[in-house]
Design a protein around this motif. Structure first.
Motif, PDB file in Angstrom:
ATOM      1  N   GLU A  56      12.803 -15.181 -30.603  1.00 49.55           N
ATOM      2  CA  GLU A  56      11.417 -15.633 -30.429  1.00 49.55           C
ATOM      3  C   GLU A  56      10.751 -14.888 -29.266  1.00 49.55           C
ATOM      4  OE1 GLU A  56      13.920 -17.783 -30.775  1.00 49.55           O
ATOM      5  OE2 GLU A  56      13.476 -18.812 -32.680  1.00 49.55           O
ATOM      6  N   GLU A  57      11.506 -14.690 -28.186  1.00 50.28           N
ATOM      7  CA  GLU A  57      10.953 -13.984 -27.031  1.00 50.28           C
ATOM      8  C   GLU A  57      10.648 -12.531 -27.373  1.00 50.28           C
ATOM      9  OE1 GLU A  57      13.031 -16.297 -23.246  1.00 50.28           O
ATOM     10  OE2 GLU A  57      14.201 -14.871 -24.399  1.00 50.28           O
ATOM     11  N   LEU A  58      11.542 -11.900 -28.151  1.00 49.15           N
ATOM     12  CA  LEU A  58      11.310 -10.515 -28.549  1.00 49.15           C
ATOM     13  C   LEU A  58      10.057 -10.408 -29.409  1.00 49.15           C
ATOM     14  CD1 LEU A  58      12.198  -7.519 -28.792  1.00 49.15           C
ATOM     15  CD2 LEU A  58      13.482  -8.186 -30.835  1.00 49.15           C
ATOM     16  N   VAL A  59       9.910 -11.321 -30.340  1.00 46.29           N
ATOM     17  CA  VAL A  59       8.762 -11.285 -31.248  1.00 46.29           C
ATOM     18  C   VAL A  59       7.462 -11.487 -30.469  1.00 46.29           C
ATOM     19  CG1 VAL A  59       7.642 -12.548 -33.133  1.00 46.29           C
ATOM     20  CG2 VAL A  59      10.064 -11.966 -33.307  1.00 46.29           C
ATOM     21  N   GLU A  60       7.464 -12.417 -29.501  1.00 43.38           N
ATOM     22  CA  GLU A  60       6.267 -12.621 -28.670  1.00 43.38           C
ATOM     23  C   GLU A  60       5.937 -11.349 -27.887  1.00 43.38           C
ATOM     24  OE1 GLU A  60       6.188 -15.978 -26.100  1.00 43.38           O
ATOM     25  OE2 GLU A  60       6.357 -17.443 -27.717  1.00 43.38           O
ATOM     26  N   GLU A  61       6.985 -10.680 -27.390  1.00 45.59           N
ATOM     27  CA  GLU A  61       6.783  -9.447 -26.628  1.00 45.59           C
ATOM     28  C   GLU A  61       6.179  -8.363 -27.503  1.00 45.59           C
ATOM     29  OE1 GLU A  61       9.668  -6.391 -24.258  1.00 45.59           O
ATOM     30  OE2 GLU A  61      10.078  -8.520 -23.959  1.00 45.59           O
ATOM     31  N   ILE A  62       6.655  -8.269 -28.743  1.00 46.84           N
ATOM     32  CA  ILE A  62       6.133  -7.246 -29.660  1.00 46.84           C
ATOM     33  C   ILE A  62       4.684  -7.548 -30.029  1.00 46.84           C
ATOM     34  CG2 ILE A  62       6.368  -6.234 -31.962  1.00 46.84           C
ATOM     35  CD1 ILE A  62       9.408  -6.778 -31.743  1.00 46.84           C
ATOM     36  N   SER A  63       4.398  -8.824 -30.332  1.00 45.99           N
ATOM     37  CA  SER A  63       3.068  -9.192 -30.840  1.00 45.99           C
ATOM     38  C   SER A  63       2.007  -9.233 -29.753  1.00 45.99           C
ATOM     39  CB  SER A  63       3.129 -10.568 -31.516  1.00 45.99           C
ATOM     40  OG  SER A  63       3.371 -11.572 -30.553  1.00 45.99           O
ATOM     41  N   GLY A  64       2.428  -9.590 -28.527  1.00 51.19           N
ATOM     42  CA  GLY A  64       1.449  -9.737 -27.447  1.00 51.19           C
ATOM     43  C   GLY A  64       0.783 -11.093 -27.438  1.00 51.19           C
TER      44      GLY A  64
END
Length: 921
Positions: A56-64
């Motif tokens: 979830e943290e990685l996805v938030e980082e990618i999406s902004g």
């Protein structure tokens, strides 16, 4: 046992010289703590740690984008809903939230699986139209509105996503969709960083696309955690997703699908244990841990996994006291914290406000709340208890603010006024008052901080909840009444938790099923392995039907079951000792049926597995009800002398006949029955009203002969006297509505019918003289065996003279028949409570006789208002039970026989050698 994370770290260190430039992605945050610990154990030199993220943290980082909370998202959705819905068709927030929550879950699912929202919502709308289509009739307005709802789903989705993305926030599914769109930019920005995806299984479409893209450009490796036993079995759901990845991902057409181990077939001791009821499972977990602790005091490599997380509190209460280190990875649901009930009670109190008054039960719930006790406690005096007693004594059903506040001391009247004043159905005021209450409680508790650490933690967490509610109600003016606020409050506390803090790497681990991902333990204790829990079974909390989910490749209950299957078997991969507990009893829909996982384990029957099955029956002590026995002590003698001097009442003596232990509690200890507020008039209250009314009607005629005109004149006074006596006896209770109105009319009918009967008696030519009404009597009983005087005393309802015969009358509003006032064997008079009515009227007769010997024929008996047609029920003696020959006169001989039994009864009560022994009633 070498854990999966140990293998992972060894592999990463072997293949990378500079780990600080790595990003390690795991299914959960918790797994990252264990991975970091494993790195520290295996790294031989000082180094910067790699970046460790959950997916979830990685996805938030990618999406902004930042994920928004469910509650905040609900408010944003309601804003969109109001913009798209005509004002006359808009639903209030509380009813909107019931279906909106489900729809938001569907939005989330659609985005996570990268489904075209236009396609699926158009498809869904078309299905509804086909289902409702009929060639015979036009759709009704209701049906048209129903179909419009389905047509609007696409618009709701579009407007909501536009609104929140402009604010830089998104719900989880939308974050995933945006991450896929932003993935190319992220990869270019991080082309020098290698990623390891560790221990994944079920992936949504967005996750699959992200990971595959990483793999294709050579910036990542994926490290699976599965076993050949399941991976090689095409029918086994434990590797359902991994087999799909293996054969559907292009990357694995050219690369090996590695990290398939052979751990499950290793040596294991598996105990399958059936246990009745959920709480018994928690108790048995405690017993298992006690046994394991003897082998390993630290329980370092032991995990208790709760299939049903509602067992958390029973399980915590069942842990052995010797356990010093414990880590809990589940949060304590706020709805189960006692403080949640406090605010719930306050909102219910306000919701049931009526004409500037509050319902007494709701007031008592607030006043008796243990969480509020610090506010109501004044040195050794409990203010709340005094007010509750006042409400009960005065029988107040609806209590005004002034009545409550006036009974508090001045220094706490402000808090009393805040709690028990109507909040005008204003949610903002309600929230502010709750925040104020929390602050006042905190001020009180912090005075003795060490004693109230847990309570202060509860207050802090609920303060956060009300701050959130305060922020939302200020930002969005949608909560317009207390009812809506209560619904939202319940929604928040049902999803929010109070997180436990502990040392995650030491001692016993207590966790839920999802927290076990990528973690391994030597000993596993797993509870609630039942169908409907593990796996969770068929549940469809969605607007999207099953066939449509299949059409668009959305997960159904089969995929959800496969996720549970993977977690269950993965937990067993490297475990050596496994305890699988299931509930043998049918508790509603869940329980009674063992999980299919247990049957599969039996079917596999691996050579190295030692599988044992037991059904544990809890040790239930045989509880034999022993009749209570109280030995008489020297201190009781003085009390009995006081009672004897004041006078044993007939009702007290019959109470002893019925059950000596009742006499002990009521007369010796002075413990009276609990007096609750009577919402409906009780039988004894009805009896008191009828007695008091007849006393007021007949008292003026004491010593006089009554004429028919006197009785006729009484009729007009019946209703006002009944009303007056109800006010006196029933306090402020309402007698003008419901059952009470019926009972009020019954009281009038009892008195009126009695007067009618009296009138008929006089019309038949008989002469009636009233001698005594509600006369207080007292007489000495000579008992030479006792060295103190003994009296009996009481109040006789009526003594009259009918055609020269004196009658001693006791009124009963209950039903009494002639057989209840007749005796055959005098010995039974003081042994069998059945003859209590005979005992009472004889006691009155004895007291009157002692005052003045009978100068005429005398009878004693009962007038039963429920058996009024039988008239005066005379006491009588018979030679045998079937004999028709009765002696219904009260003579000196009759009273002599009575006195023999009376003396024997009083001697038994006063005999210090005979204990008060309970009787079976």
């Amino acid at each position: 046992m070498k854990s999966f994370l140990s293998h992972v770290v060894h592999y990463i260190l072997e293949n990378n010289t500079n780990i600080s430039n790595l990003t390690l992605v795991l299914p959960s945050k918790r797994a990252g703590v264990f991975l970091k610990h494993e790195l520290s154990q295996q790294i031989q030199k000082t180094s910067f740690a790699p970046n460790i993220l959950s997916i979830e943290e990685l996805v938030e980082e990618i999406s902004g984008y930042t994920s928004v909370s469910n509650t905040e998202l609900l408010f944003e959705f309601y804003t969109v809903y109001k913009e798209l819905t005509p004002k006359d068709a808009q639903e209030p927030f509380d009813s909107f939230s019931k279906w909106a929550q489900i729809l938001l879950q569907d939005f989330n699912e659609i985005d996570r699986y990268l489904i075209s929202h236009k396609d699926i919502f158009n498809y869904l709308s078309a299905i509804q139209r086909i289902q409702q289509w009929s060639p015979d009739k036009e759709p009704s307005d209701l049906m048209n509105n129903y179909l419009k709802f389905w047509d609007k789903l696409e618009h709701y989705y579009g407007a909501l996503t536009n609104r929140i993305t402009q604010k830089g926030i998104a719900y989880q599914g939308l974050v995933y969709r945006e991450a896929v769109d932003s993935l190319e930019f992220y990869l270019q920005k991080n082309e020098d960083k290698k990623h390891y995806f560790i221990g994944f299984n079920a992936l949504n479409t967005a996750e699959e696309k992200i990971i595959q893209e990483f793999l294709e450009v050579g910036l990542a490796e994926i490290l699976w955690d599965t076993d050949h036993v399941f991976f090689d079995d095409p029918e086994h759901d434990a590797s359902l997703f991994l087999r799909r990845h293996r054969y559907e991902w292009n990357y694995f057409q050219k690369h090996d699908f590695s990290w398939v181990a052979n751990n499950f077939s290793s040596k294991k001791n598996i105990d399958i244990i059936g246990i009745p009821k959920n709480v018994t499972q928690a108790k048995y977990i405690g017993e298992i841990l006690q046994t394991l602790q003897k082998q390993d005091e630290t329980l370092q490599d032991v995990a208790v996994v709760l299939g049903d997380e509602q067992l958390l509190i029973p399980c915590l209460n069942s842990l052995p006291q010797e356990i010093e280190r414990l880590n809990i990875t589940m949060g304590f649901p706020l709805k189960d914290i006692p403080l949640a009930t406090t605010f719930n009670n306050l909102y219910i109190l306000q919701e049931h406000h009526r004409n500037d008054t509050f319902y007494y039960k709701n007031i008592i719930n607030v006043l008796s709340d243990t969480n509020l006790r610090p506010l109501f406690q004044q040195e050794d005096k409990n203010l709340a208890a005094d007010i509750i007693e006042y409400i009960q004594t005065n029988n107040i059903i609806y209590v005004s603010t002034e009545v409550i506040v006036a009974r508090f001391p001045k220094h706490v009247q402000d808090i009393a006024e805040m709690l028990f004043t109507y909040w005008n159905d204003k949610p903002k005021l309600a929230i502010q008052n709750c925040v104020t209450l929390i602050r006042r409680l905190k001020t009180k508790l912090i005075e003795d901080r060490e004693q109230h650490l847990l309570a202060l933690e509860y207050l802090y967490r609920f303060n956060e909840v009300f701050n959130q509610l305060q922020h939302l109600t200020k930002q969005h003016n949608y909560i317009t009444d207390i009812k809506s606020l209560l619904a939202l409050y319940k929604e928040i506390i049902s999803t929010e938790t109070l997180d436990f803090k502990g040392e995650p790497l030491q001692g016993l681990q207590l966790m839920g099923m999802l927290e076990t991902r990528v973690l391994d333990f030597k000993t596993v204790i797993l509870s609630s392995v039942n169908e409907g829990i593990l796996p969770s079974g068929k549940s469809n909390n969605s607007f999207i039907p099953f066939d449509l989910k299949k059409q668009f490749n959305l997960p159904t209950y089969k995929e959800k079951d496969a996720i549970y299957t993977y977690h269950f078997y993965r937990l067993l991969h490297r475990a050596e000792n496994v305890y699988l507990l299931y509930n043998t009893e049918a508790d509603g829909l869940n329980g009674g049926e063992r999980s299919r996982f247990l049957m599969q384990l039996e079917t596999y029957n691996m050579p190295n597995h030692t599988l044992t099955q037991n059904v544990v029956i809890p040790t239930v002590p045989k509880i034999t009800h022993q009749m209570q026995e109280v030995q008489k002590e020297a201190s009781m003698q003085k009390r009995m002398k006081d009672i004897a001097n004041k006078g044993f009442s007939p009702s007290a003596l019959t109470s002893y006949i019925r059950n000596p232990i009742d006499f002990y509690y009521q007369k010796i200890l002075g413990i009276n029955e609990y007096e609750a507020v009577e919402e409906t008039v009780a039988a004894n209250t009805l009896g008191t009203v009828v007695h008091d009314t007849l006393e007021l009607l007949y008292k003026p005629f004491e010593g006089k002969i009554i004429a028919t005109e006197d009785i006729k004149a009484m009729f007009k006074n019946v209703e006002p006297l009944v009303v007056e006596n109800f006010k006196k006896t029933y306090g402020e209770g309402n007698i003008h509505r419901g059952k009470n109105l019926i009972i009020f009319n019954v009281a009038k009918r009892y008195v009126t019918n009695f007067l009618q009967q009296e009138l008929q008696t006089l019309k038949s030519g008989k002469t009636l003289r009233i001698l005594q009404i509600e006369q207080t009597l007292k007489a000495k009983v000579d008992i030479p065996e006792l060295d103190f005087p003994v009296y009996i005393g009481g109040k006789v309802d009526r003594v009259d003279e009918l055609d020269g015969v004196m009658r001693i009358i006791d009124y009963k509003t209950g039903k009494v028949s002639q057989g209840d006032v007749e005796i055959v064997d005098w010995d039974l008079l003081t042994q069998d409570y059945k003859f209590s009515k005979s005992f009472q009227v004889l006691a009155y007769a004895y007291m009157i006789y002692q005052k003045q010997a009978f100068q005429q024929e005398t009878e004693a008996g009962i007038i039963s208002f429920k058996n009024l047609q039988s008239g005066f029920l005379k006491f009588g003696t018979k030679d045998s039970a079937r004999s028709r020959n009765k002696n219904q006169l009260i003579t000196a001989e009759t009273l002599d026989d009575f006195v023999v039994e009376l003396k024997q009864l009083i001697l038994e009560i006063c005999n210090m050698e005979i204990p008060f022994t309970e009787k079976e009633v």
